[in-house]
Design a protein around this motif. Structure first.
Motif, PDB file in Angstrom:
ATOM      1  N   GLY A 161       0.782  -1.235   0.000  1.00 20.53           N
ATOM      2  CA  GLY A 161       0.000   0.000   0.000  1.00 20.53           C
ATOM      3  C   GLY A 161       0.806   1.273   0.000  1.00 20.53           C
ATOM      4  O   GLY A 161       0.238   2.358   0.048  1.00 20.53           O
ATOM      5  N   ASP A 162       2.122   1.155  -0.099  1.00 20.42           N
ATOM      6  CA  ASP A 162       2.929   2.372  -0.026  1.00 20.42           C
ATOM      7  C   ASP A 162       2.862   3.206  -1.294  1.00 20.42           C
ATOM      8  O   ASP A 162       3.361   4.324  -1.323  1.00 20.42           O
ATOM      9  CB  ASP A 162       4.397   2.000   0.235  1.00 20.42           C
ATOM     10  CG  ASP A 162       4.561   1.433   1.625  1.00 20.42           C
ATOM     11  OD1 ASP A 162       3.657   1.650   2.452  1.00 20.42           O
ATOM     12  OD2 ASP A 162       5.589   0.775   1.885  1.00 20.42           O
ATOM     13  N   ASP A 163       2.255   2.660  -2.364  1.00 23.87           N
ATOM     14  CA  ASP A 163       2.219   3.424  -3.604  1.00 23.87           C
ATOM     15  C   ASP A 163       0.944   4.243  -3.747  1.00 23.87           C
ATOM     16  O   ASP A 163       0.720   4.841  -4.784  1.00 23.87           O
ATOM     17  CB  ASP A 163       2.363   2.457  -4.793  1.00 23.87           C
ATOM     18  CG  ASP A 163       1.230   1.456  -4.807  1.00 23.87           C
ATOM     19  OD1 ASP A 163       0.975   0.894  -5.886  1.00 23.87           O
ATOM     20  OD2 ASP A 163       0.614   1.243  -3.745  1.00 23.87           O
ATOM     21  N   LEU A 164       0.068   4.232  -2.750  1.00 24.03           N
ATOM     22  CA  LEU A 164      -1.144   5.033  -2.809  1.00 24.03           C
ATOM     23  C   LEU A 164      -0.814   6.448  -2.340  1.00 24.03           C
ATOM     24  O   LEU A 164      -0.525   6.676  -1.175  1.00 24.03           O
ATOM     25  CB  LEU A 164      -2.217   4.401  -1.920  1.00 24.03           C
ATOM     26  CG  LEU A 164      -2.616   2.966  -2.309  1.00 24.03           C
ATOM     27  CD1 LEU A 164      -3.587   2.417  -1.297  1.00 24.03           C
ATOM     28  CD2 LEU A 164      -3.211   2.950  -3.693  1.00 24.03           C
ATOM     29  N   MET A 165      -0.856   7.409  -3.252  1.00 18.80           N
ATOM     30  CA  MET A 165      -0.358   8.734  -2.943  1.00 18.80           C
ATOM     31  C   MET A 165      -1.488   9.745  -2.904  1.00 18.80           C
ATOM     32  O   MET A 165      -2.504   9.624  -3.575  1.00 18.80           O
ATOM     33  CB  MET A 165       0.673   9.158  -3.995  1.00 18.80           C
ATOM     34  CG  MET A 165       1.818   8.146  -4.176  1.00 18.80           C
ATOM     35  SD  MET A 165       2.773   7.864  -2.677  1.00 18.80           S
ATOM     36  CE  MET A 165       3.587   9.428  -2.563  1.00 18.80           C
ATOM     37  N   GLY A 166      -1.347  10.774  -2.089  1.00 17.06           N
ATOM     38  CA  GLY A 166      -2.330  11.836  -1.964  1.00 17.06           C
ATOM     39  C   GLY A 166      -1.672  13.114  -1.517  1.00 17.06           C
ATOM     40  O   GLY A 166      -0.497  13.340  -1.745  1.00 17.06           O
ATOM     41  N   ASP A 167      -2.419  13.932  -0.812  1.00 16.66           N
ATOM     42  CA  ASP A 167      -1.920  15.245  -0.423  1.00 16.66           C
ATOM     43  C   ASP A 167      -1.784  15.414   1.082  1.00 16.66           C
ATOM     44  O   ASP A 167      -1.555  16.513   1.557  1.00 16.66           O
ATOM     45  CB  ASP A 167      -2.852  16.326  -0.961  1.00 16.66           C
ATOM     46  CG  ASP A 167      -2.886  16.312  -2.480  1.00 16.66           C
ATOM     47  OD1 ASP A 167      -1.838  16.016  -3.075  1.00 16.66           O
ATOM     48  OD2 ASP A 167      -3.973  16.588  -3.029  1.00 16.66           O
ATOM     49  N   GLU A 168      -1.977  14.355   1.860  1.00 14.30           N
ATOM     50  CA  GLU A 168      -1.890  14.484   3.313  1.00 14.30           C
ATOM     51  C   GLU A 168      -0.444  14.717   3.737  1.00 14.30           C
ATOM     52  O   GLU A 168       0.506  14.284   3.074  1.00 14.30           O
ATOM     53  CB  GLU A 168      -2.422  13.219   3.975  1.00 14.30           C
ATOM     54  CG  GLU A 168      -3.904  12.958   3.738  1.00 14.30           C
ATOM     55  CD  GLU A 168      -4.784  13.967   4.423  1.00 14.30           C
ATOM     56  OE1 GLU A 168      -5.967  14.039   4.074  1.00 14.30           O
ATOM     57  OE2 GLU A 168      -4.279  14.697   5.299  1.00 14.30           O
ATOM     58  N   VAL A 169      -0.312  15.435   4.825  1.00  9.55           N
ATOM     59  CA  VAL A 169       1.021  15.719   5.338  1.00  9.55           C
ATOM     60  C   VAL A 169       1.665  14.448   5.868  1.00  9.55           C
ATOM     61  O   VAL A 169       2.822  14.165   5.602  1.00  9.55           O
ATOM     62  CB  VAL A 169       0.950  16.800   6.429  1.00  9.55           C
ATOM     63  CG1 VAL A 169       2.322  17.012   7.061  1.00  9.55           C
ATOM     64  CG2 VAL A 169       0.427  18.099   5.835  1.00  9.55           C
ATOM     65  N   LEU A 170       0.913  13.649   6.621  1.00 11.91           N
ATOM     66  CA  LEU A 170       1.424  12.393   7.172  1.00 11.91           C
ATOM     67  C   LEU A 170       0.372  11.318   6.932  1.00 11.91           C
ATOM     68  O   LEU A 170      -0.798  11.495   7.298  1.00 11.91           O
ATOM     69  CB  LEU A 170       1.708  12.543   8.677  1.00 11.91           C
ATOM     70  CG  LEU A 170       2.316  11.313   9.345  1.00 11.91           C
ATOM     71  CD1 LEU A 170       3.708  11.038   8.787  1.00 11.91           C
ATOM     72  CD2 LEU A 170       2.389  11.512  10.855  1.00 11.91           C
ATOM     73  N   ASP A 171       0.746  10.234   6.335  1.00  9.09           N
ATOM     74  CA  ASP A 171      -0.229   9.236   5.925  1.00  9.09           C
ATOM     75  C   ASP A 171      -0.479   8.187   6.990  1.00  9.09           C
ATOM     76  O   ASP A 171      -1.580   7.658   7.102  1.00  9.09           O
ATOM     77  CB  ASP A 171       0.223   8.556   4.627  1.00  9.09           C
ATOM     78  CG  ASP A 171       1.476   7.736   4.836  1.00  9.09           C
ATOM     79  OD1 ASP A 171       2.447   8.273   5.404  1.00  9.09           O
ATOM     80  OD2 ASP A 171       1.480   6.551   4.451  1.00  9.09           O
ATOM     81  N   ARG A 172       0.529   7.823   7.746  1.00  7.01           N
ATOM     82  CA  ARG A 172       0.368   6.692   8.658  1.00  7.01           C
ATOM     83  C   ARG A 172       1.284   6.833   9.860  1.00  7.01           C
ATOM     84  O   ARG A 172       2.269   7.576   9.841  1.00  7.01           O
ATOM     85  CB  ARG A 172       0.689   5.387   7.929  1.00  7.01           C
ATOM     86  CG  ARG A 172       2.149   5.234   7.562  1.00  7.01           C
ATOM     87  CD  ARG A 172       2.416   4.033   6.704  1.00  7.01           C
ATOM     88  NE  ARG A 172       3.849   3.913   6.400  1.00  7.01           N
ATOM     89  CZ  ARG A 172       4.343   3.086   5.508  1.00  7.01           C
ATOM     90  NH1 ARG A 172       3.529   2.310   4.827  1.00  7.01           N
ATOM     91  NH2 ARG A 172       5.642   3.027   5.300  1.00  7.01           N
ATOM     92  N   LEU A 173       0.936   6.071  10.856  1.00  6.25           N
ATOM     93  CA  LEU A 173       1.767   5.951  12.052  1.00  6.25           C
ATOM     94  C   LEU A 173       2.320   4.533  12.113  1.00  6.25           C
ATOM     95  O   LEU A 173       1.565   3.560  12.021  1.00  6.25           O
ATOM     96  CB  LEU A 173       0.945   6.232  13.312  1.00  6.25           C
ATOM     97  CG  LEU A 173       0.366   7.635  13.463  1.00  6.25           C
ATOM     98  CD1 LEU A 173      -0.553   7.694  14.678  1.00  6.25           C
ATOM     99  CD2 LEU A 173       1.477   8.670  13.593  1.00  6.25           C
ATOM    100  N   GLU A 174       3.621   4.410  12.246  1.00  5.02           N
ATOM    101  CA  GLU A 174       4.255   3.105  12.385  1.00  5.02           C
ATOM    102  C   GLU A 174       4.445   2.817  13.863  1.00  5.02           C
ATOM    103  O   GLU A 174       5.179   3.530  14.556  1.00  5.02           O
ATOM    104  CB  GLU A 174       5.589   3.093  11.636  1.00  5.02           C
ATOM    105  CG  GLU A 174       5.439   3.306  10.143  1.00  5.02           C
ATOM    106  CD  GLU A 174       6.767   3.281   9.418  1.00  5.02           C
ATOM    107  OE1 GLU A 174       7.801   3.144  10.102  1.00  5.02           O
ATOM    108  OE2 GLU A 174       6.770   3.399   8.185  1.00  5.02           O
ATOM    109  N   VAL A 175       3.781   1.755  14.319  1.00  5.02           N
ATOM    110  CA  VAL A 175       3.749   1.440  15.750  1.00  5.02           C
ATOM    111  C   VAL A 175       4.816   0.407  16.060  1.00  5.02           C
ATOM    112  O   VAL A 175       4.988  -0.568  15.316  1.00  5.02           O
ATOM    113  CB  VAL A 175       2.357   0.920  16.158  1.00  5.02           C
ATOM    114  CG1 VAL A 175       2.314   0.592  17.649  1.00  5.02           C
ATOM    115  CG2 VAL A 175       1.294   1.957  15.792  1.00  5.02           C
ATOM    116  N   ASP A 176       5.521   0.603  17.146  1.00  3.78           N
ATOM    117  CA  ASP A 176       6.530  -0.353  17.586  1.00  3.78           C
ATOM    118  C   ASP A 176       5.878  -1.681  17.950  1.00  3.78           C
ATOM    119  O   ASP A 176       4.754  -1.737  18.445  1.00  3.78           O
ATOM    120  CB  ASP A 176       7.293   0.204  18.791  1.00  3.78           C
ATOM    121  CG  ASP A 176       8.507  -0.646  19.142  1.00  3.78           C
ATOM    122  OD1 ASP A 176       8.345  -1.600  19.912  1.00  3.78           O
ATOM    123  OD2 ASP A 176       9.597  -0.342  18.631  1.00  3.78           O
ATOM    124  N   SER A 177       6.606  -2.764  17.688  1.00  4.80           N
ATOM    125  CA  SER A 177       6.048  -4.097  17.946  1.00  4.80           C
ATOM    126  C   SER A 177       5.714  -4.324  19.412  1.00  4.80           C
ATOM    127  O   SER A 177       4.863  -5.161  19.738  1.00  4.80           O
ATOM    128  CB  SER A 177       7.031  -5.170  17.463  1.00  4.80           C
ATOM    129  OG  SER A 177       8.270  -5.064  18.159  1.00  4.80           O
TER     130      SER A 177
END
Length: 479
Positions: free
Chosen positions: A139-155
């Motif tokens: 899903g990393d190729d889905l692009m838009g205009d948001e400043v930050l797309d996701r939060l990566e959570v520690d395991s």
């Protein structure tokens, strides 16, 4: 004046550096604050499914990425593999609208604290599952205009989020890899989309049917289901590309192919203590057995052993030790090979193709040993009859036995009578001797003819056996 300008410039540069550093710290803190706000106990409870209070279930999309097929074991009827288990669902409680302020780098480009560009970031407005053009970018190729797309959570924080209670129905053993850390990830998108990936090694049961072994093809399935939530709360479904196998995945004796995928809902009847209909999905792997190993290790050696047993047909009839040793050697070798090959197979009640082959070869080598026994019996008859003839020759003397006593006659007439009787007896014994030698000649010829017949009959019969075997188990289609 120049000194003042220089000092002013240095102070202004210091202010810019401090401002950039403070912006980065503020952004990193804000990212951390977002996660903390999402995990607020008053808003989010990881013990409750996302749509538990609604009238529709949570749809969980699943994809399997097969890293390796480790083994397929016929004796225990199972197979082992290592996979990435990828899941995707939407949790409305985890939506977040905060924006992350990006700082300018030295080149004037906007970037956040992680170094990723903020000019164009992914969005999930049209997201319906995993990307259809690739199974690896997740899903990393889905692009838009948001400043930050996701939060990566520690395991380490994964246990603080609700996760589907997925389990493998036909699992025998499994482990989640934890070197150097637990191989798990979780990403939270702005619209509440959750994506997870876990690296798991599995040993799964597989119902194998071995009637055509080793000319068989096996279908081994993997079943994934929800253990505690029925379809009223959780539904599993496959991604558009359900299973992806890493390029270069091989097995020593099998060729792995992706089979069908679908549903396998569990429904407990009224007689069960547990009621309800539970979601379940299934994916099949087609395991086509490679035949080269068995040609080299089973069929060619067994054919050579059978042919070796035919050598006794050309050995002389009198060479009894040589023919006995050769016959016993081939029988024992064939028995040992058959036992070794069957040791890796389960003790099933039906007949397998390898059983037919090994039994047929054993019958041929045992029949060659029986042929020697028949030939040996026929050849020994000659020796017994010759010794009988030698013992049956008449002795001298004219004494006769009367009433249990030997009487020697001195009468000339009696002597003439006795000589006549001896001549008649000798004549009868001579005729009997010629008859015995005629029988002996017939027995030897019968033994030699048996050897000549076996030299042609055994290879021809073995050829017919091969034609029938290969036509039944290889040429005929698998039902």
């Amino acid at each position: 004046m120049d000194a003042f300008v220089s000092v002013f410039g240095m102070m202004w540069a210091l202010v810019l550096v401090l401002f950039g550093w403070s912006s980065t710290v503020a952004m990193a803190t804000r990212r951390e604050d977002i996660i903390k706000s999402l995990l607020n106990d008053s808003v989010y409870d990881n013990r409750i499914p996302p749509n538990y209070e609604d009238n529709f279930p949570t749809n969980v999309t699943i994809q399997l990425f097969v890293l390796s097929f480790d083994s397929v074991t016929e004796s225990s009827m199972d197979y082992s593999m290592t996979i990435f288990l990828r899941e995707h669902w939407v949790d409305e409680r985890l939506k977040w609208e905060q924006k992350v302020i990006c700082a300018d780098d030295n080149n004037g480009n906007n970037s956040n604290a992680t170094g990723r560009s903020c000019n164009k970031q992914p969005t999930t407005d049209n997201y319906v599952g995993y990307p259809s053009n690739s199974s690896d970018n997740f899903g990393d190729d889905l692009m838009g205009d948001e400043v930050l797309d996701r939060l990566e959570v520690d395991s380490k924080l994964l246990d603080m989020f609700w996760m589907p209670d997925l389990y493998f129905v036909n699992d025998k053993d499994a482990k989640i890899h934890d070197v150097t850390m637990a191989n798990r990830l979780l990403h939270i998108y702005r619209n509440g989309t959750i994506r997870t990936s876990i690296r798991i090694s599995l040993t799964l049961s597989c119902d194998m049917y071995l009637e055509r072994y080793p000319h068989d093809e096996q279908t081994c399935s993997i079943y994934l289901g929800s253990y505690s939530f029925s379809i009223e709360n959780v539904i599993f479904k496959w991604h558009d590309l359900p299973v992806v196998i890493r390029d270069g995945v091989t097995l020593p004796r099998f060729r792995v192919q992706i089979g069908e995928s679908g549903e396998c809902n569990f429904k407990f009847d009224s007689g069960s203590m547990i009621g309800g209909n539970y979601t379940c999905i299934r994916a099949d792997f087609e395991l086509v057995r490679e035949f080269g190993y068995y040609i080299a290790q089973v069929y060619v050696p067994s054919c050579l052993i059978v042919m070796l047993s035919w050598v006794s047909f050309w050995i002389d009839l009198e060479a009894i030790p040589a023919r006995v040793s050769l016959g016993l050697l081939t029988v024992l070798t064939m028995t040992t090979q058959s036992t070794g090959e069957k040791a890796s197979l389960p003790r099933v009640s039906y007949l397998k193709a390898i059983d037919v082959w090994m039994s047929g070869c054993l019958v041929f080598v045992f029949a060659a040993l029986l042929e020697f026994a028949y030939v040996n019996v026929q050849s020994r008859v000659e020796k017994r009859r010759q010794s009988f003839v030698e013992r049956g020759r008449p002795g001298g003397g004219s004494s006769r036995v009367r009433n249990g006593a030997s009487i020697t006659s001195c009468d000339p007439i009696d002597k003439i009578t006795e000589e006549s009787e001896v001549e008649v007896t000798m004549s009868k014994q001579h005729v009997s001797k010629r008859h015995l030698f005629k029988k002996d000649f017939t027995g030897v010829q019968r033994a030699r003819m048996a050897d000549k017949f076996a030299r042609v009959c055994f290879p021809f019969s073995f050829l017919i056996f091969n034609i029938i075997y290969w036509m039944v188990y290889v040429a005929s289609p698998i039902v």
